[in-house]
Structure formats: structure tokens, C-alpha cells
Design a protein around this motif. Sequence first.
Motif, PDB file in Angstrom:
ATOM      1  N   UNK A 120       0.736  -1.104   0.185  1.00 45.26           N
ATOM      2  CA  UNK A 120       0.153   0.050   0.044  1.00 45.26           C
ATOM      3  C   UNK A 120       0.757   1.412   0.059  1.00 45.26           C
ATOM      4  N   UNK A 121       2.126   1.210   0.488  1.00 42.24           N
ATOM      5  CA  UNK A 121       3.088   2.103   0.314  1.00 42.24           C
ATOM      6  C   UNK A 121       3.278   2.479  -1.059  1.00 42.24           C
ATOM      7  N   UNK A 122       3.644   1.625  -1.759  1.00 38.47           N
ATOM      8  CA  UNK A 122       3.996   1.782  -3.404  1.00 38.47           C
ATOM      9  C   UNK A 122       2.532   1.927  -4.039  1.00 38.47           C
ATOM     10  N   UNK A 123       1.349   1.629  -3.815  1.00 37.40           N
ATOM     11  CA  UNK A 123       0.051   2.120  -4.447  1.00 37.40           C
ATOM     12  C   UNK A 123      -0.093   3.672  -4.112  1.00 37.40           C
ATOM     13  N   UNK A 124      -0.135   4.115  -2.628  1.00 40.34           N
ATOM     14  CA  UNK A 124      -0.188   5.620  -2.477  1.00 40.34           C
ATOM     15  C   UNK A 124       0.798   6.259  -3.126  1.00 40.34           C
ATOM     16  N   UNK A 125       2.188   5.815  -3.300  1.00 39.69           N
ATOM     17  CA  UNK A 125       3.141   6.582  -3.951  1.00 39.69           C
ATOM     18  C   UNK A 125       2.747   7.083  -5.203  1.00 39.69           C
ATOM     19  N   UNK A 126       1.824   6.109  -6.075  1.00 37.81           N
ATOM     20  CA  UNK A 126       1.476   6.268  -7.459  1.00 37.81           C
ATOM     21  C   UNK A 126       0.453   7.323  -7.394  1.00 37.81           C
ATOM     22  N   UNK A 127      -0.514   7.480  -6.490  1.00 39.29           N
ATOM     23  CA  UNK A 127      -1.718   8.403  -6.306  1.00 39.29           C
ATOM     24  C   UNK A 127      -1.378   9.748  -6.735  1.00 39.29           C
ATOM     25  N   UNK A 128      -2.134  10.195  -7.410  1.00 35.14           N
ATOM     26  CA  UNK A 128      -2.384  11.824  -7.818  1.00 35.14           C
ATOM     27  C   UNK A 128      -2.995  12.728  -6.483  1.00 35.14           C
ATOM     28  N   UNK A 129      -2.665  13.841  -6.311  1.00 33.36           N
ATOM     29  CA  UNK A 129      -2.979  14.412  -5.253  1.00 33.36           C
ATOM     30  C   UNK A 129      -4.491  15.222  -5.640  1.00 33.36           C
ATOM     31  N   UNK A 130      -4.842  16.208  -4.967  1.00 36.26           N
ATOM     32  CA  UNK A 130      -6.156  16.823  -5.340  1.00 36.26           C
ATOM     33  C   UNK A 130      -6.101  17.690  -6.685  1.00 36.26           C
ATOM     34  N   UNK A 131      -7.049  17.966  -7.060  1.00 35.02           N
ATOM     35  CA  UNK A 131      -7.214  18.508  -8.686  1.00 35.02           C
ATOM     36  C   UNK A 131      -6.540  19.960  -8.344  1.00 35.02           C
ATOM     37  N   UNK A 132      -5.973  20.481  -9.375  1.00 33.44           N
ATOM     38  CA  UNK A 132      -5.486  21.598  -9.688  1.00 33.44           C
ATOM     39  C   UNK A 132      -3.941  21.782  -8.708  1.00 33.44           C
ATOM     40  N   UNK A 133      -3.303  20.723  -8.394  1.00 30.03           N
ATOM     41  CA  UNK A 133      -2.149  20.889  -7.949  1.00 30.03           C
ATOM     42  C   UNK A 133      -1.275  19.775  -8.598  1.00 30.03           C
ATOM     43  N   UNK A 134       0.053  19.879  -8.231  1.00 29.50           N
ATOM     44  CA  UNK A 134       0.858  19.205  -8.887  1.00 29.50           C
ATOM     45  C   UNK A 134       1.433  17.951  -7.955  1.00 29.50           C
TER      46      UNK A 134
END
Length: 177
Positions: free
Chosen positions: A93-107
Motif C-alpha cells: 500500500x505504500x507503493x500504491x499510495x506513492x502512485x496516487x495523484x493529489x487533489x485537483x489543480x495541484x502538482x
Amino acid sequence: DYNYKIPEGFEIGQFRDAIETLPPVDSPLIFGLHTNADLTYRLKEASEMIATIIETQPKDTGGSGGKSMDDIVKEQCLDLLSKMPEDFVEEIFRATIGKLKGPPMTQDKGFAAPLNIFLFQELQRLQNIIAIVRTNLKAISMAIDGTVVMTTDLLADLSNIFDARVPIRWTNDASGA
């Protein structure tokens, strides 16, 4: 909204009449409390009454042919163990979360996004609770079988499961979960 006042006169009948007009339950406002105080009090009182009723129920099954308390709890433990999710593997789950995008309109991506950090921490806490519950259910089952000693904590947990209550150790974890 009742107007509390001292009755006028000295006759006992006037005092009795005044007492008859008093509301059966006083509003928390007259004590300077918020109206939610009454709700909280009633919820606490109802919970204590239900707990008292449950605690006074007989734990033994008196007659023949019925299941004992231990048999019922052992069945519940095995049933709960069969329904429990697999352990979360932190690396996965650390690797999966590492691939997730953040909130919209942020980098922000991965662990740079605050909500992803929060998700990671919550998954860690959830895994702690899953481990506690699984270990506890296995220990209760083994204590019923006589493989391990039935401690007072296990006996309390056994009683809680029999009474359809959540054992204290499942909700109060020293790790902060």
C-alpha cells in the motif's frame, strides 16, 4: 419555558397546586446548560440501563441440549475470523499510495499530497486494529479449548462477545489507533 416561582400564600393547598404544575422533567436551560446536555444525559442513562440489563442476564444455559456460553463464543470467534480481511502489507500500500495523484489543480503526487499521507496513516492504524482483533479472537478460541490460560482480560472479552458488545481492547489501543 416554564416560569418557576415561589407560590404565594401560606396554605398547603396552594403549595400542592403549585407542585402539580411543575414539569416532570426540568429543562437544562434553568441550570445554565445547553439543550444538548439533556440529550447527552438521556443517551448515557439509556446506555447504562441497557448495559445493566445485559449484565444481569444469566450467562449459563441451565438445561440440557443447549449450547454453553463457551460454545457460542467459540462459534462467533471462528465466524468472525473467517470474515476478517487479509492483512495489509505495508510495502504494497505504500507503493500504491506513492502512485496516487493529489487533489485537483495541484502538482502534488504520492506522499507530497496531504490526503495521501492521511490515507497511509489510516491504513497503518487499520492494520493495527485488524492484528489486535485477529490475535484476540484466536486467543479466546484457544483459551476456550484450554490450550492457553484464560486470563481475566480474555474472560472479559469472552463475556463481551457473548453479550454482543465490542471488547474493550478492540477499541482502546495503546498505539493510538
